[in-house]
Design a protein around this motif. Structure first.
Motif, PDB file in Angstrom:
ATOM      1  N   ARG A  68       0.851  -1.179   0.000  1.00 19.68           N
ATOM      2  CA  ARG A  68       0.000   0.000   0.000  1.00 19.68           C
ATOM      3  C   ARG A  68       0.892   1.236   0.000  1.00 19.68           C
ATOM      4  NH1 ARG A  68      -3.024  -2.753  -1.801  1.00 19.68           N
ATOM      5  NH2 ARG A  68      -5.050  -3.501  -1.063  1.00 19.68           N
ATOM      6  N   PHE A  69       0.840   1.991  -1.084  1.00 21.82           N
ATOM      7  CA  PHE A  69       1.683   3.175  -1.191  1.00 21.82           C
ATOM      8  C   PHE A  69       1.143   4.307  -0.328  1.00 21.82           C
ATOM      9  CE2 PHE A  69       2.638   1.240  -5.431  1.00 21.82           C
ATOM     10  CZ  PHE A  69       3.981   0.994  -5.179  1.00 21.82           C
ATOM     11  N   GLU A  70       2.057   5.008   0.327  1.00 23.90           N
ATOM     12  CA  GLU A  70       1.695   6.189   1.095  1.00 23.90           C
ATOM     13  C   GLU A  70       1.497   7.378   0.143  1.00 23.90           C
ATOM     14  OE1 GLU A  70       1.217   6.238   4.550  1.00 23.90           O
ATOM     15  OE2 GLU A  70       1.287   4.084   4.126  1.00 23.90           O
ATOM     16  N   PRO A  71       0.799   8.426   0.579  1.00 25.46           N
ATOM     17  CA  PRO A  71       0.551   9.576  -0.306  1.00 25.46           C
ATOM     18  C   PRO A  71       1.801  10.158  -0.943  1.00 25.46           C
ATOM     19  CG  PRO A  71      -0.837   9.736   1.633  1.00 25.46           C
ATOM     20  CD  PRO A  71       0.067   8.554   1.856  1.00 25.46           C
ATOM     21  N   TRP A  72       2.896  10.269  -0.186  1.00 22.28           N
ATOM     22  CA  TRP A  72       4.108  10.847  -0.759  1.00 22.28           C
ATOM     23  C   TRP A  72       4.676   9.934  -1.852  1.00 22.28           C
ATOM     24  CZ3 TRP A  72       8.982   8.542  -0.487  1.00 22.28           C
ATOM     25  CH2 TRP A  72       9.088   7.426   0.356  1.00 22.28           C
ATOM     26  N   GLN A  73       4.507   8.609  -1.719  1.00 18.29           N
ATOM     27  CA  GLN A  73       4.963   7.694  -2.760  1.00 18.29           C
ATOM     28  C   GLN A  73       4.075   7.783  -3.998  1.00 18.29           C
ATOM     29  OE1 GLN A  73       4.732   4.292  -0.095  1.00 18.29           O
ATOM     30  NE2 GLN A  73       6.963   4.030  -0.171  1.00 18.29           N
ATOM     31  N   LYS A  74       2.776   7.935  -3.780  1.00 20.33           N
ATOM     32  CA  LYS A  74       1.847   8.092  -4.898  1.00 20.33           C
ATOM     33  C   LYS A  74       2.166   9.379  -5.667  1.00 20.33           C
ATOM     34  CE  LYS A  74      -2.000   5.595  -2.714  1.00 20.33           C
ATOM     35  NZ  LYS A  74      -3.405   5.695  -2.244  1.00 20.33           N
ATOM     36  N   ARG A 102      17.505   5.650   4.209  1.00 19.25           N
ATOM     37  CA  ARG A 102      17.306   4.201   4.282  1.00 19.25           C
ATOM     38  C   ARG A 102      15.996   3.857   4.982  1.00 19.25           C
ATOM     39  NH1 ARG A 102      21.877   0.519   6.353  1.00 19.25           N
ATOM     40  NH2 ARG A 102      20.554  -0.952   5.231  1.00 19.25           N
ATOM     41  N   LYS A 103      15.453   2.713   4.574  1.00 14.79           N
ATOM     42  CA  LYS A 103      14.264   2.111   5.172  1.00 14.79           C
ATOM     43  C   LYS A 103      12.983   2.899   4.911  1.00 14.79           C
ATOM     44  CE  LYS A 103      16.964  -1.035   6.733  1.00 14.79           C
ATOM     45  NZ  LYS A 103      17.023  -2.328   6.022  1.00 14.79           N
ATOM     46  N   ASN A 104      12.993   3.757   3.885  1.00 13.34           N
ATOM     47  CA  ASN A 104      11.768   4.473   3.529  1.00 13.34           C
ATOM     48  C   ASN A 104      11.062   3.852   2.328  1.00 13.34           C
ATOM     49  OD1 ASN A 104      11.149   7.304   5.022  1.00 13.34           O
ATOM     50  ND2 ASN A 104      13.331   6.800   5.146  1.00 13.34           N
ATOM     51  N   GLY A 105      11.496   2.659   1.920  1.00 12.96           N
ATOM     52  CA  GLY A 105      10.763   1.907   0.916  1.00 12.96           C
ATOM     53  C   GLY A 105      11.116   2.194  -0.528  1.00 12.96           C
ATOM     54  N   PRO A 295       9.881  10.427   5.182  1.00 13.64           N
ATOM     55  CA  PRO A 295       8.436  10.526   4.916  1.00 13.64           C
ATOM     56  C   PRO A 295       7.661   9.269   5.288  1.00 13.64           C
ATOM     57  CG  PRO A 295       9.676  10.237   2.871  1.00 13.64           C
ATOM     58  CD  PRO A 295      10.671  10.491   3.947  1.00 13.64           C
ATOM     59  N   ASN A 296       8.365   8.130   5.420  1.00 11.72           N
ATOM     60  CA  ASN A 296       7.680   6.889   5.805  1.00 11.72           C
ATOM     61  C   ASN A 296       7.838   6.584   7.292  1.00 11.72           C
ATOM     62  OD1 ASN A 296       6.085   5.648   3.872  1.00 11.72           O
ATOM     63  ND2 ASN A 296       7.237   3.746   3.938  1.00 11.72           N
ATOM     64  N   VAL A 301       9.792   2.649   8.643  1.00 10.40           N
ATOM     65  CA  VAL A 301      10.918   2.936   9.542  1.00 10.40           C
ATOM     66  C   VAL A 301      10.330   3.456  10.847  1.00 10.40           C
ATOM     67  CG1 VAL A 301      11.221   5.264   8.559  1.00 10.40           C
ATOM     68  CG2 VAL A 301      13.089   4.193   9.827  1.00 10.40           C
ATOM     69  N   SER A 302      10.761   2.864  11.953  1.00  9.18           N
ATOM     70  CA  SER A 302      10.155   3.204  13.248  1.00  9.18           C
ATOM     71  C   SER A 302      10.840   4.414  13.884  1.00  9.18           C
ATOM     72  CB  SER A 302      10.233   2.015  14.204  1.00  9.18           C
ATOM     73  OG  SER A 302      11.552   1.838  14.689  1.00  9.18           O
ATOM     74  N   ARG A 303      10.056   5.162  14.614  1.00  7.73           N
ATOM     75  CA  ARG A 303      10.570   6.323  15.328  1.00  7.73           C
ATOM     76  C   ARG A 303      11.607   5.877  16.366  1.00  7.73           C
ATOM     77  NH1 ARG A 303       6.451   8.451  15.704  1.00  7.73           N
ATOM     78  NH2 ARG A 303       6.525  10.528  14.770  1.00  7.73           N
ATOM     79  N   GLU A 304      11.344   4.774  17.037  1.00  6.54           N
ATOM     80  CA  GLU A 304      12.279   4.294  18.069  1.00  6.54           C
ATOM     81  C   GLU A 304      13.637   3.954  17.467  1.00  6.54           C
ATOM     82  OE1 GLU A 304       9.183   3.264  17.619  1.00  6.54           O
ATOM     83  OE2 GLU A 304       8.300   4.271  19.358  1.00  6.54           O
TER      84      GLU A 304
END
Length: 565
Positions: A68-74, A102-105, A295-296, A301-304
């Protein structure tokens, strides 16, 4: 994002503003493009038919397993595929620069683009390549694309896709049915990884170049681009994080995109977004900085995880450059660089010219190559601002014609007027001397500090015939230790200024501070033979000559006696 509800960096805002501006330009003279919503949505819908192949989502079942693409990816996908020429219907954008931490898909998004252009682009004999500098990196996009295809049987059936050990092939849809009623035939369409450059017969319809910041030169990029000449609407997609090589093709591509987004140059075939922070010095420590650069955040990618990396960077200067490049998309210099190049870049003033210092005293530092290496001549001026000494650096840098041909970044600097190209295979020392004498007609040059390895003959000639005192400075711990520490202190205090010449910036970024065993003294060296530091050494020698200690400094600590070595 434009309303400020979601924090975004300057470059993302400019990319969105460009999109909205182009929407307004539709149906106006001089803008032969339109936004086709159906074409924009098709690759998004296509990609969301595939399952995740790694991570927590791959373990899920049913719809939860689907991409499922996020709005910024769309937004990115819609721009790449939605803008088409009014008359031909072919895509507007042929080159894309996608710079994400890294890790933003970005690998999954690139894999979807590769599969889409393999099967849905209407390109007979499509050739889709995942290119990189190593086999491991080339598979970072190809592997998830291959697994996505293998996990989606309906996709393979519809497009006749077959998966092999190191490639995928498909049968494009034809216009006439075959004897068995099928409308497919093997047309040679393929999707495969490539290391280095493909063979001369390659004709990419899509080239996905991964981690472009690791590419040492333009070879792979240019080979892919030039091989696309026979394609109707090819796409070259460069995906990367920031890196450390500001003389490489990736940094040059980013600067090109930045110029397009700012409106200083026009290039209708280049699209891109850069996700980073606006204040690299401070924002990486903030929640707003996390969101701007990632952006993801909270999705892939987790905040922690990121907060842990920030804590690592706060505790270890060595880890800071890694965290800044990989998780905040900030370009820094070499792993062991002496200076914080964020400080250096902040002090750049392109408006600085020699005419601004007409009649003022200047100190000259020269570092001449023995034969065909880089050569540098740097002037240092001292001015007082609010009672404190500030230092201003202006220089000329030289390379041979042969070296310029060998290094793409040299050629770029020559074209930009930042590097002087000498004909043939040797440096023209007479040209260097003539330039120094031209400068001496505008400013007062009383001293020339020089490296005895290579510059002795020119320095002595300047002294004998022009009255410029020549002082040789060996590259020893004694001569450079205190000046380097003082230069770094003044840079952090905003009292070092330069004209932003990218050649000098690159050379300062290559300087490594080599310490004595007890760590008390240091001198400038380079990490490897290709990382030139001649301009930085010349600037430091000019600084040694021009420096005047503050009242609270100990002059004996700054200059050991004697300076000549």
């Amino acid at each position: 994002m434009l309303s400020g509800e979601r924090p975004a960096c300057k470059w993302e805002r400019l990319a969105v503003e460009r999109f909205l501006r182009d929407l307004d330009r539709q149906d106006t003279p001089g803008f032969p493009y339109r936004f086709d919503e159906a074409k924009a949505c098709r690759p998004i819908n296509f990609g969301e038919c595939f399952p995740h192949v790694k991570g927590q989502w791959a373990r899920a079942s049913g719809k939860a397993n689907r991409i499922r693409f996020e709005p910024w990816q769309k937004f990115g996908l819609a721009n790449i595929f939605g803008w088409v020429h009014v008359d031909t219907g072919l895509r507007k954008y042929r080159r894309v620069y996608d710079c994400e931490p890294r890790k933003n898909g970005k690998s999954i998004k690139a894999a979807v683009i590769g599969l889409y252009l393999l099967t849905e682009d209407g390109e007979f004999g499509a050739e889709v390549y995942c290119g990189a500098t190593s086999e491991k990196q080339a598979w970072e996009v190809f592997r998830p694309a291959k697994k996505m295809a293998e996990k989606q049987p309906s996709f393979r059936r519809k497009y006749g896709v077959t998966s092999h050990a190191k490639r995928m092939e498909c049968d494009n849809v034809g216009t006439k049915p075959l004897p068995d009623g099928s409308k497919r035939w093997p047309d040679g369409s393929r999707f495969e990884p490539v290391i280095g450059k493909p063979g001369d017969g390659a004709s990419p319809s899509c080239a996905i170049l991964d981690e472009v910041h690791e590419h040492p030169d333009d070879t792979l990029y240019d080979t892919m681009l030039t091989g696309m000449g026979a394609r109707e609407q090819p796409l070259l997609l460069a995906i990367t994080t920031a890196g450390t090589n500001t003389a490489g093709p990736c940094y040059a591509l980013q600067k090109e995109l930045e110029a397009v987004l700012q409106g200083s140059i026009e290039n209708e075939e280049l699209f891109g977004v850069i996700y980073t922070v606006d204040d690299p010095e401070n924002e990486w420590r903030t929640e707003e900085g996390l969101i701007k650069a990632n952006p993801n955040l909270g999705v892939s990618v987790s905040r922690e995880f990121l907060l842990a990396r920030v804590r690592d960077a706060e505790q270890s200067p060595r880890k800071r450059s890694i965290v800044l490049t990989k998780h905040f998309n900030v370009w820094v210099t070499g792993k062991n660089a002496w200076l914080n190049m964020l400080d250096w870049n902040r002090q750049a003033d392109p408006a600085l010219t020699l005419s601004e210092f007409e009649g003022e005293d200047a100190k000259l530092g020269i570092d001449l190559s023995e034969t065909d290496d880089l050569t540098a001549s740097v002037l240092c001026f001292r001015r007082y601002v609010d009672g404190q000494a500030h230092y201003y650096f202006l220089g000329r840098y030289y390379a041979t014609e042969e070296k310029v041909k060998e290094h793409d970044h040299y050629d770029e600097w020559v074209q930009g007027g930042h590097l002087v190209e000498c004909d043939g295979g040797t440096i023209d020392y007479q040209e260097v001397e003539d330039h120094i004498l031209e400068s001496a007609e505008q400013v007062q040059i009383e001293q020339c500090f020089y490296d005895p390895c290579g510059a002795a003959h020119l320095a002595q000639r300047l002294q004998q015939h022009r009255g410029i005192e020549a002082v040789k400075v060996g590259q020893t711990y004694t001569n450079f230790s205190a000046p380097m520490r003082e230069f770094e202190r003044l840079l952090k205090a905003g009292r070092i200024h330069h004209d932003g010449n990218p050649c000098l910036t690159w050379m300062f970024g290559n300087v490594v501070a080599k310490e004595t065993e007890d760590g008390k003294m240091l001198r400038p060296v380079k990490e490897n033979r290709d990382n030139k530091i001649d301009g930085a050494v010349a600037a430091l020698m000019a600084f040694i000559a021009a420096h005047e200690p503050d009242e609270d400094e100990d002059l004996d600590d700054f200059l050991q006696d004697p300076i000549i070595a």
